[in-house]
Design an enzyme around this catalytic site. Structure first.
Site, PDB file in Angstrom:
ATOM      1  N   GLU A 114      39.095  36.783  -5.499  1.00  0.00           N
ATOM      2  CA  GLU A 114      39.952  35.582  -5.535  1.00  0.00           C
ATOM      3  C   GLU A 114      39.288  34.517  -6.401  1.00  0.00           C
ATOM      4  OE1 GLU A 114      41.240  34.324  -1.579  1.00  0.00           O
ATOM      5  OE2 GLU A 114      40.522  36.226  -0.783  1.00  0.00           O
ATOM      6  N   LYS A 116      37.876  31.053  -7.363  1.00  0.00           N
ATOM      7  CA  LYS A 116      37.298  29.969  -6.538  1.00  0.00           C
ATOM      8  C   LYS A 116      37.769  28.644  -7.130  1.00  0.00           C
ATOM      9  CE  LYS A 116      33.080  28.489  -4.336  1.00  0.00           C
ATOM     10  NZ  LYS A 116      33.287  27.089  -4.620  1.00  0.00           N
ATOM     11  N   CYS A 414      29.903   3.560 -45.689  1.00  0.00           N
ATOM     12  CA  CYS A 414      30.118   2.831 -46.950  1.00  0.00           C
ATOM     13  C   CYS A 414      30.242   1.318 -46.761  1.00  0.00           C
ATOM     14  CB  CYS A 414      31.356   3.367 -47.669  1.00  0.00           C
ATOM     15  SG  CYS A 414      32.896   2.932 -46.838  1.00  0.00           S
ATOM     16  N   CYS A 429      38.179   4.228 -41.495  1.00  0.00           N
ATOM     17  CA  CYS A 429      37.526   3.609 -42.644  1.00  0.00           C
ATOM     18  C   CYS A 429      38.601   3.532 -43.739  1.00  0.00           C
ATOM     19  CB  CYS A 429      36.351   4.478 -43.100  1.00  0.00           C
ATOM     20  SG  CYS A 429      35.746   4.033 -44.727  1.00  0.00           S
ATOM     21  N   CYS A 434      35.116   6.781 -49.640  1.00  0.00           N
ATOM     22  CA  CYS A 434      33.941   6.691 -48.761  1.00  0.00           C
ATOM     23  C   CYS A 434      33.165   8.007 -48.844  1.00  0.00           C
ATOM     24  CB  CYS A 434      34.414   6.441 -47.331  1.00  0.00           C
ATOM     25  SG  CYS A 434      33.117   6.639 -46.115  1.00  0.00           S
TER      26      CYS A 434
HETATM   27  O1  I6G Z   1      34.946  27.829   0.188  1.00  0.00           O
HETATM   28  C1  I6G Z   1      35.740  28.860  -0.028  1.00  0.00           C
HETATM   29  C2  I6G Z   1      36.469  28.937  -1.173  1.00  0.00           C
HETATM   30  C3  I6G Z   1      37.304  30.016  -1.401  1.00  0.00           C
HETATM   31  C4  I6G Z   1      35.823  29.880   0.943  1.00  0.00           C
HETATM   32  C5  I6G Z   1      36.657  30.984   0.711  1.00  0.00           C
HETATM   33  C6  I6G Z   1      37.406  31.029  -0.496  1.00  0.00           C
HETATM   34  O2  I6G Z   1      38.198  32.077  -0.663  1.00  0.00           O
HETATM   35  C7  I6G Z   1      38.957  32.147  -1.866  1.00  0.00           C
HETATM   36  N1  I6G Z   1      36.743  31.971   1.608  1.00  0.00           N
HETATM   37  C8  I6G Z   1      36.026  31.871   2.726  1.00  0.00           C
HETATM   38  C9  I6G Z   1      36.109  32.978   3.707  1.00  0.00           C
HETATM   39  C10 I6G Z   1      35.202  30.790   2.974  1.00  0.00           C
HETATM   40  N2  I6G Z   1      35.084  29.800   2.084  1.00  0.00           N
HETATM   41  C11 I6G Z   1      34.402  30.692   4.188  1.00  0.00           C
END
Ligand code: I6G
Length: 674
Positions: A114, A116, A414, A429, A434
């Site tokens: 996934e 972040k 210049c 300018c 220049c």
């Molecule tokens: O801090 C987090 C960001 C993203 C997460 C997370 C996450 O999943 C996409 N998943 C878990 C299980 C936890 N923190 C604890």
């Protein structure tokens, strides 16, 4: 601190981390980048591993986040602790995580990858399908009650979708509240216009927007939400995999990130991470890594958790794109169009894998709004291929006695006046001669994407211009071995390499040449379109503004700009130098025909036996000519077939333009004379 004093260093690190926790979690005003924070935590963790006797129960390594700010928001005890995640900073660390898991589980493991999202972690509770409470992570046990504020976020539904008898009586979803980049940019623009503080990044903007006493302010901020985890569930369907949980969230009408993938090996996890490392800037939200989770919930149960983080998940963190450093001075550079751009000279700092010493400040307003001053500690950002920029000052580190920086009123190169037009943000300018502008035009001509002449960067161009060896881009092709070997820093090999690179550039495609000429509004795409529509530089030069605008993909702005550029004698003189040097003027589709009509305008009227109308025009263009739709004093010949246009013939007679029949036209194509 002496390296032999681990206890002292550990205490110092603890204090620093606590301080930065408060700035990040409570004040939404971090002083250091996430990467610098991570480095402090890593150092403390390593120290505590070497000296377990130094671990204290209140060490930041043993805790999650920061205590909630209960002076503004009511405390909320989470139904289940809200843990944080362990981090991996390289693929090796990710592999080591995989190895560690083998101690607890055996057999095949599927992983859910996934993105972040860089936002604010949130717990959102639904009771009998109705939104009842939202709380920040806080210290993981107690968070802040932000129910009223989160209720204003459109992506967080008020009521879960009908799930029939699958509706849980309680569903606590965990996820991330974030601000899309487009919303962040709009917000900062408005903040700037109102003379208010700019947010350093979308995460800070999201956190600041959530931390409002008045939910109306939150409502105006365009926040969004992705759910990624069930924190607690009472009743509802039984699931065996995390991927099923995500489906459940989707079915309930909660937003789940669309880029999530389930994979069967760490190699595939690595490929996912690398893909998003390259493509992170394609998204309208910021991500700072990839979260990898074990999919099977039974395997998760076997893995369990440490006091702080689950063992079944890890956050693979991307290399940092921000760092803090000292701004030594602010200078102004003059671009090829005369634009005066302020930039920061920095103490060198590593960002996004490279060392940054210069960063743009864009324009006068940006310096004023950000109020960065020489001597400040500043946050620097380098996202993807974008030029490094100064995000803003770290005000708590501002030395006493600094003064706001003032934009100069004369060109630093210049000495001519710098002018800022009403209603515009850029300053220019005013002197077209220049030397700063001229040098930038030459450096641009030689740059990648244009004529790509390796070894002819800004520095070399400056030296060549100072020695009066180049005045415009045409002069590049007259440079000799003797000219170059006499320059400081040049030796036999570097001179030969540069001359070879200059020679090789003569064969660049026409589109590169067009980019190199630096015609306003003509970028890579516009140059490609012009090159294939007209087939040669001569055809482009001789085309009328209307002919240019009539070409597919060329709008009126480009047409006017191109026409104005080639109307200037100064630019035509440069083109002549390039022609004499043998630089390629031919487009991609031009067949290998002699350029018998180079620069000549031939008007066709009436029906020819051996050519369709388009065929006759193509034949002219393929030989370097143009074929405008009307007769003017620039017309070299008129070709008249059967039933010619009377107006064209009359005009040709009036202007004494030779009129050719089809046989004359054929001779003209072949030899250049009828
Ligand atoms: O801090 C987090 C960001 C993203 C997460 C997370 C996450 O999943 C996409 N998943 C878990 C299980 C936890 N923190 C604890």
């Amino acid at each position: 601190m002496a390296p032999s004093d681990p206890a002292g260093r550990a205490e110092e690190l603890r204090q620093q981390i606590e301080y930065h926790n408060v700035r990040y979690h409570q004040l939404d005003d971090p002083e250091i980048s996430d990467a610098e924070y991570d480095a402090l935590v890593r150092e403390l963790r390593a120290l505590e591993e070497r000296h377990p006797e130094l671990v204290t129960p209140d060490s930041p390594t043993q805790k999650v986040g920061a205590p909630p700010d209960t002076s503004t928001f009511a405390p909320v005890r989470h139904r289940q602790p809200m843990m944080s995640l362990d981090n991996a900073f390289s693929f090796d660390e990710l592999l080591a995580w995989g190895k560690r898991m083998e101690r607890y589980i055996s057999g095949a493991v599927d992983f859910v990858c996934e993105l972040k999202i860089d936002g604010v972690a949130m717990s959102v509770v639904y009771e009998n399908g109705l939104y009842t409470r939202a709380a920040t992570r806080g210290d993981g046990v107690v968070g802040e009650d932000v129910t009223a504020n989160v209720a204003t976020i459109e992506a967080v539904p008020e009521r879960l979708e009908l799930m029939g008898d699958r509706l849980p009586s309680v569903l606590e979803v965990r996820g991330e509240v974030y601000m899309p980049i487009s919303a962040f940019e709009e917000l900062n623009e408005k903040q700037g216009e109102a003379g208010l503080r700019l947010f350093a990044n979308p995460r800070n903007a999201a956190a600041g927007s959530l931390r409002q006493k008045d939910p109306k302010i939150t409502a105006s901020r365009d926040l969004s939400f992705f759910g990624y985890q069930v924190g607690d569930i009472v009743g509802g369907p039984q699931v065996r995999r995390h991927s099923d949980t995500l489906d459940l969230l989707r079915d309930a009408g909660l937003p789940v990130n669309p880029e999530i993938r389930t994979v069967a090996s760490l190699e595939e996890v690595d490929a996912f991470c690398r893909h998003w490392l390259d493509h992170r800037h394609d998204l309208d939200y910021e991500i700072d890594g990839v979260v990898v989770k074990v999919d099977d919930l039974a395997q998760r149960a076997e893995l369990g958790a440490t006091s702080k983080a689950p063992r079944w998940a890890i956050a693979y963190k991307f290399p940092p794109e921000e760092a803090t450093t000292v701004l030594k001075d602010i200078m102004v550079s003059i671009g090829r169009t005369g634009k005066a751009t302020p930039f920061a000279m920095l103490e060198p700092v590593r960002v996004s894998g490279s060392t940054v010493q210069l960063a743009t400040l864009h324009n006068e307003d940006q310096v004023r709004i950000k109020d960065v001053r020489p001597g400040d500690t500043v946050t620097v950002r380098k996202a993807g291929d974008v030029i490094p920029e100064v995000v803003g000052p770290v005000l708590s580190k501002r030395p006493a006695g600094t003064k706001p920086w003032v934009f100069p009123d004369t060109c630093p190169v210049c000495g001519s006046p710098l002018v800022r037009l009403e209603g515009e943000s850029d300053t220019f300018c005013t002197n077209v001669d220049c030397p700063g502008q001229r040098q930038q035009r030459i450096a641009h001509f030689a740059s990648r994407g244009a004529m790509d002449i390796e070894g002819l960067g800004e520095q070399t161009v400056r030296v060549l211009a100072e020695k009066a060896l180049v005045d415009d881009v045409g002069d590049i092709y007259s440079l000799t071995y003797d000219d170059l070997i006499a320059l400081e820093g040049f030796a036999d090999v570097s001179v030969r390499n540069l001359l070879a690179a200059i020679d090789a550039s003569k064969d660049r495609p026409l589109a590169n040449l067009l980019v190199g000429l630096g015609i306003r509004h003509v970028g890579g795409r516009g140059a490609e379109v012009l090159a294939s529509a007209f087939g040669s530089l001569d055809a482009i030069m001789e085309a009328s503004e209307e002919d240019l605008a009539a070409a597919e993909g060329v709008g009126p702005v480009i047409a006017r700009s191109v026409h104005e550029f080639f109307a200037l004698d100064r630019n035509r003189a440069v083109v002549n130098k390039l022609r004499a040097a043998g630089v390629n003027f031919r487009g991609p589709d031009a067949p290998d025909l002699p350029q018998t009509l180079a620069g000549k305008a031939v008007v066709v009227t009436g029906t020819l036996d051996g050519f369709s109308r388009d065929g006759a025009v193509d034949a002219i263009k393929a030989r370097g000519g143009t074929s405008p739709g009307s007769v003017s004093k620039k017309t070299a010949y008129v070709v008249a077939g059967r039933e010619p246009g009377a107006a064209k013939l009359t005009k040709a007679t009036e202007l004494e333009v030779p009129v050719l029949d089809e046989a004359g036209f054929r001779r003209l194509l072949e030899t250049g004379t009828p």
